[in-house]
Design a protein around this motif. Structure first.
Motif, PDB file in Angstrom:
ATOM      1  N   LEU A 140      -0.467  24.135   0.196  1.00 26.58           N
ATOM      2  CA  LEU A 140       0.489  23.087  -0.156  1.00 26.58           C
ATOM      3  C   LEU A 140       0.551  22.882  -1.668  1.00 26.58           C
ATOM      4  CD1 LEU A 140      -0.115  20.307   2.511  1.00 26.58           C
ATOM      5  CD2 LEU A 140       1.960  21.631   2.160  1.00 26.58           C
ATOM      6  N   PRO A 141       1.705  22.421  -2.168  1.00 24.87           N
ATOM      7  CA  PRO A 141       1.814  22.140  -3.604  1.00 24.87           C
ATOM      8  C   PRO A 141       0.912  20.964  -4.008  1.00 24.87           C
ATOM      9  CG  PRO A 141       3.970  22.146  -2.546  1.00 24.87           C
ATOM     10  CD  PRO A 141       2.959  22.180  -1.463  1.00 24.87           C
ATOM     11  N   LEU A 142       0.791  20.753  -5.299  1.00 28.98           N
ATOM     12  CA  LEU A 142      -0.045  19.659  -5.815  1.00 28.98           C
ATOM     13  C   LEU A 142       0.360  18.316  -5.220  1.00 28.98           C
ATOM     14  CD1 LEU A 142      -0.609  20.198  -9.629  1.00 28.98           C
ATOM     15  CD2 LEU A 142      -2.308  20.135  -7.801  1.00 28.98           C
ATOM     16  N   ALA A 143       1.677  18.088  -5.130  1.00 28.49           N
ATOM     17  CA  ALA A 143       2.142  16.801  -4.619  1.00 28.49           C
ATOM     18  C   ALA A 143       1.714  16.583  -3.177  1.00 28.49           C
ATOM     19  CB  ALA A 143       3.666  16.721  -4.714  1.00 28.49           C
ATOM     20  N   GLY A 144       1.424  17.656  -2.453  1.00 28.43           N
ATOM     21  CA  GLY A 144       0.968  17.528  -1.076  1.00 28.43           C
ATOM     22  C   GLY A 144      -0.535  17.685  -0.960  1.00 28.43           C
ATOM     23  N   ASN A 145      -1.238  17.674  -2.102  1.00 27.16           N
ATOM     24  CA  ASN A 145      -2.694  17.813  -2.144  1.00 27.16           C
ATOM     25  C   ASN A 145      -3.171  19.114  -1.515  1.00 27.16           C
ATOM     26  OD1 ASN A 145      -3.036  15.337  -3.412  1.00 27.16           O
ATOM     27  ND2 ASN A 145      -2.997  14.245  -1.449  1.00 27.16           N
ATOM     28  N   GLY A 146      -2.449  20.206  -1.763  1.00 25.40           N
ATOM     29  CA  GLY A 146      -2.901  21.506  -1.285  1.00 25.40           C
ATOM     30  C   GLY A 146      -4.233  21.872  -1.923  1.00 25.40           C
ATOM     31  N   PHE A 147      -5.115  22.502  -1.128  1.00 31.09           N
ATOM     32  CA  PHE A 147      -6.478  22.740  -1.616  1.00 31.09           C
ATOM     33  C   PHE A 147      -6.501  23.708  -2.793  1.00 31.09           C
ATOM     34  CE2 PHE A 147     -10.396  25.243  -1.603  1.00 31.09           C
ATOM     35  CZ  PHE A 147     -11.310  24.232  -1.824  1.00 31.09           C
ATOM     36  N   ILE A 148      -5.798  24.823  -2.677  1.00 31.16           N
ATOM     37  CA  ILE A 148      -5.900  25.858  -3.709  1.00 31.16           C
ATOM     38  C   ILE A 148      -5.407  25.317  -5.054  1.00 31.16           C
ATOM     39  CG2 ILE A 148      -5.057  28.122  -4.432  1.00 31.16           C
ATOM     40  CD1 ILE A 148      -5.025  28.907  -1.479  1.00 31.16           C
ATOM     41  N   ASP A 149      -4.216  24.747  -5.070  1.00 26.85           N
ATOM     42  CA  ASP A 149      -3.674  24.232  -6.331  1.00 26.85           C
ATOM     43  C   ASP A 149      -4.555  23.112  -6.885  1.00 26.85           C
ATOM     44  OD1 ASP A 149      -1.671  26.015  -6.404  1.00 26.85           O
ATOM     45  OD2 ASP A 149      -0.020  24.597  -6.113  1.00 26.85           O
ATOM     46  N   SER A 150      -4.977  22.188  -6.008  1.00 28.40           N
ATOM     47  CA  SER A 150      -5.806  21.074  -6.482  1.00 28.40           C
ATOM     48  C   SER A 150      -7.118  21.584  -7.072  1.00 28.40           C
ATOM     49  CB  SER A 150      -6.111  20.114  -5.324  1.00 28.40           C
ATOM     50  OG  SER A 150      -4.929  19.661  -4.742  1.00 28.40           O
TER      51      SER A 150
END
Lengths: 448, 326
Positions: free
Chosen positions: B158-168
């Protein structure tokens, strides 16, 4: 809230969530709980009319509403035996062709607009003009128009609806000193200001493909008017029209203000950014308040909304907006319909009462009653505001995927085209619009 | 299944002749099977055969016929010739991407995921402390259904706005500028690769287990002989073990091809197969099995997928039949 599945469902087909697994159990349980009602009705009936009902309101809260409605119906019409057949909302939509073409129930729940006329044209619905004559005084012109088929006959009873508006948090606006934008330019100015304040100005999540349709609808309504929009949806107007180019060019100005990574976000995740106050505005249906209360119950009272801003043109007066209406219809191929016709019509007329529709609203506030005689004092503040906005609208549309043919609005059609545009708004729009028109032209011709 | 039938029937014409041998054979046949046996046998063969013919071949034929119509499930069936196919090959904008993605899926599995599974199997086949633990770890994803795998990876991507693990995580570690976070699932030039990694996560474990089972059955004396001849580990594998594993290798190839062609679940879970995740199987679902009701059009896609699937099936069957006849 149910509407999230309701919305995501009909375009996308079944996605198995834990809730849906639960739902199956709930449906089974509902079948059992309904049985005593039916039996009770049987015992009190002397001359037995019958009606079978196909229901797509399958979420737990909606089902409770349906049960309340059916209980009230059997109480008022003790001679009629009612059998309800509930099908999961998404499954119901995916199978609607087979369902209506084979052996459907006498009455079934569905959507107004093109999606109603589509099946009426195919001869899969029964006109109910005589019933409508009994109840039409209970509906405004907007609702009345939404249930008229291409043959000018009436095919449905409007029962509930929800408007599409721009949502925001009151506390955020007062903290930052923002004001509600009345015009498109005000909106762009506000978005720019929010961006410098470190906010995501416009929350957006289009992983499901349909949220983008709402923005296309409202921009087309605002810029080109209701008549052009409806013409475009039904094929009378062309997607290659320069008016459509204007819509896309205008939309391109809003895209830089969208949530980063919107194409990978669901509408619920985008909604959460509004609740957490990392985003300032959110354009969606009123059903979003259900998601808000899931994330933070206290935030619901802090939510407010306004109609999508105006462009200062001739179409401002229309005050048009998307407000999808749910309806009840009669099927055509039900084997029992001839015998049940009178009781089936009684059932539909029962749905036309404000008191019936309020039973559904009590179970789920996403169902705003359509009937004029529904007691407005029982509605919540947000609902009353939604009612006010919709009643001011001279023109109401249903939403892109309800206003156009279903094979045009799916995942591998309009949803993909809009995502393609959003990713590269600077592309050659003439070629892009031509590809949409080519797609439309290749769809099978229905002879009605 | 089909190749065993002619064999079973083959003696029949011969026995129909007047030859003494054939008559003898027939007589012995009669003496072995009494009437009840024959009824039972024909039921045991006939019922599955009827089910098979009805549910597989009849359906296939119906699909092929429907692919030349524009049936919507309701209106009378009207034949439109090859219209559906010309539309697919020329104007339908999602067909060639779907074909390309299926091919990418196949190549990714053949070139990366499957060799990776084989490598893991070879490594874990050696006497290694905790080998069972490693095997379990790699095998766990195989136990999960692809739909669950899709959910798990969707949350990671998920993107940052969706609190995705990889991006976060990448942002937290300072490896990624939050302003230029990668949109793993929403960017149509990236998402197919993200999905392939997710699919491989499961596929690698699957191949590993299959291959490991094969390796266990290799006669240890072959390795000993190779070792005595002075072959090192890799030479032993390439020149001795791999050729001995030929039957397993064929299974691995077939499994890989099948997994690639039936790719559906993960992409469908993520975004219903649009915006860079088009797949043939999803085009069928979205056209024929949805409210759209484009049954004729969806059938045409299904026929194309069938045609593509026939290539590996025929190759596999011809190989099996050849080795059986030897």
């Amino acid at each position: 809230m149910d509407d999230l599945d309701k919305k995501s469902g009909f375009l996308t087909g079944g996605k198995v969530t834990r809730r849906e697994v639960l739902k199956t159990g709930v449906i089974a349980a509902a079948g059992l709980t309904l049985l005593p009602t039916v039996l009770a009705a049987c015992s009190s009936s002397s001359s037995g009319g019958k009606v079978t009902v196909g229901n797509n309101h399958s979420d737990a809260s909606d089902l409770a509403g349906m049960k309340a409605v059916n209980d009230a119906f059997t109480k008022a019409n003790s001679s009629i035996t009612l059998t309800m057949n509930t099908v999961d909302h998404n499954t119901f939509q995916d199978q609607i062709n087979n369902y209506l073409g084979a052996t459907p129930d006498d009455a079934f729940s569905w959507f107004s607009g093109y999606r109603m006329r589509f099946f009426a044209d195919k001869g899969l619905a029964t006109a109910i003009d005589d019933s409508w004559a009994n109840v039409k005084s209970n509906f405004t012109a907007g609702f009345a128009n939404s249930v008229v088929g291409n043959d000018k006959k009436v095919y449905g009873i409007p029962v509930d609806y929800y408007p599409w508006c721009v949502f925001y948090r009151k506390s955020l606006f007062s903290d930052k000193g923002y004001t509600v934008p009345a015009t498109w330019n005000d909106l762009l100015t506000l978005c720019a200001k929010m961006k410098t304040d470190g906010l995501t100005p416009f929350a957006f999540g289009d992983s499901d493909g349909w949220p983008a349709m709402g923005t296309f609808d409202i921009l087309n309504l605002r810029l080109n008017g209701y008549d052009f929009h409806v013409g475009l949806m039904t094929g009378a107007q062309k997607w290659t029209d320069p008016k459509v180019t204007t819509v896309f060019q205008t939309w391109a100005k809003l895209i830089p203000f969208y949530t980063d990574g919107y194409a990978g976000l669901t509408w619920q995740q985008a909604c959460d950014t509004l609740v957490r106050k990392t985003a300032g505005l959110y354009f969606l249906g009123l059903f979003m308040t259900g998601e808000v209360s899931t994330v933070d119950k206290t935030a619901v009272d802090d939510i407010d909304f306004f109609p999508f801003p105006f462009f200062g043109n001739a179409f401002d007066a229309e005050q048009a907006l998307d407000a999808p209406i749910d309806i009840w219809m009669l099927s055509a191929k039900s084997p029992s319909l001839q015998a049940d016709l009178a009781s089936a019509k009684t059932y539909l007329e029962f749905w036309a009462k404000g008191s019936t529709q309020l039973l559904m609203y009590a179970a789920n506030n996403g169902f705003i009653p359509c009937a004029t005689d529904a007691d407005q004092t029982t509605l919540s503040v947000l609902t009353k505001k939604a009612v006010a906005i919709v009643s001011k609208a001279q023109k109401i549309t249903q939403f892109l995927d309800r206003d156009t043919r279903p094979d045009f609005a799916g995942a591998n059609s309009m949803q993909s085209f809009l995502l393609n545009f959003l990713k590269t708004p600077t592309q050659d729009l003439v070629a892009f619009q031509q590809s949409i028109q080519d797609f439309w032209d290749k769809l099978p011709v229905y002879k009605g | 299944m089909s190749q065993s039938e002619p064999k079973a029937l083959a003696p029949a014409p011969a026995s129909a002749g007047a030859g003494a041998l054939a008559t003898k054979k027939r007589k012995r046949h009669y003496s072995v099977l009494n009437r009840r046996d024959k009824v039972l046998l024909s039921l045991m063969v006939g019922v599955p055969l009827a089910v098979f013919l009805l549910l597989i071949w009849a359906m296939t034929l119906v699909s092929i016929v429907l692919s030349f119509t524009n049936w919507d499930g309701v209106n009378p069936i009207a034949f439109v010739g090859i219209d559906n196919y010309t539309q697919l090959f020329t104007t339908y904008p999602f067909f060639w991407p779907a074909v390309a993605h299926n091919i990418m899926w196949l190549l990714f599995f053949v070139c990366l995921a499957t060799p990776m599974g084989i490598l893991l199997a070879v490594l874990l086949d050696r006497p290694l402390r905790g080998s069972a633990v490693y095997q379990s770890i790699f095998f766990i994803p195989v136990v999960l259904s692809l739909a669950v795998v899709g959910f798990i990876w969707k949350l990671q991507y998920l993107p940052l706005a969706g609190n995705g693990f990889i991006d976060s995580a990448f942002v937290a570690l300072g490896w990624m500028d939050p302003k230029h976070a990668v949109n793993w699932l929403g960017d149509p030039s990236i998402n197919i690769w993200a999905v392939l990694v997710a699919a491989s996560w499961r596929h690698v474990g699957y191949i590993m287990v299959l291959y490991l089972a094969g390796l266990k059955s290799v006669d240890p004396s072959l390795r000993e002989a190779a070792a005595i001849d002075g072959a090192n580990e890799s030479q032993t594998f390439i020149h001795v073990v791999f050729p001995v594993m030929a039957p397993i290798n064929v299974v691995i190839v077939v499994v890989t091809v099948i997994e690639s062609l039936r790719a559906f679940d993960i992409a469908y879970i993520i975004n219903h197969g649009k915006n860079g995740l088009e797949l043939l199987s999803i085009l069928i679902t979205n056209s024929a099995l949805s409210e759209a009701g484009l049954i004729g059009f969806g059938s045409a896609v299904a026929v194309i997928l069938l045609t593509i699937s026939l290539v590996p099936i025929v190759l596999y069957l011809s190989r099996v039949m050849r080795s059986e006849s030897q």
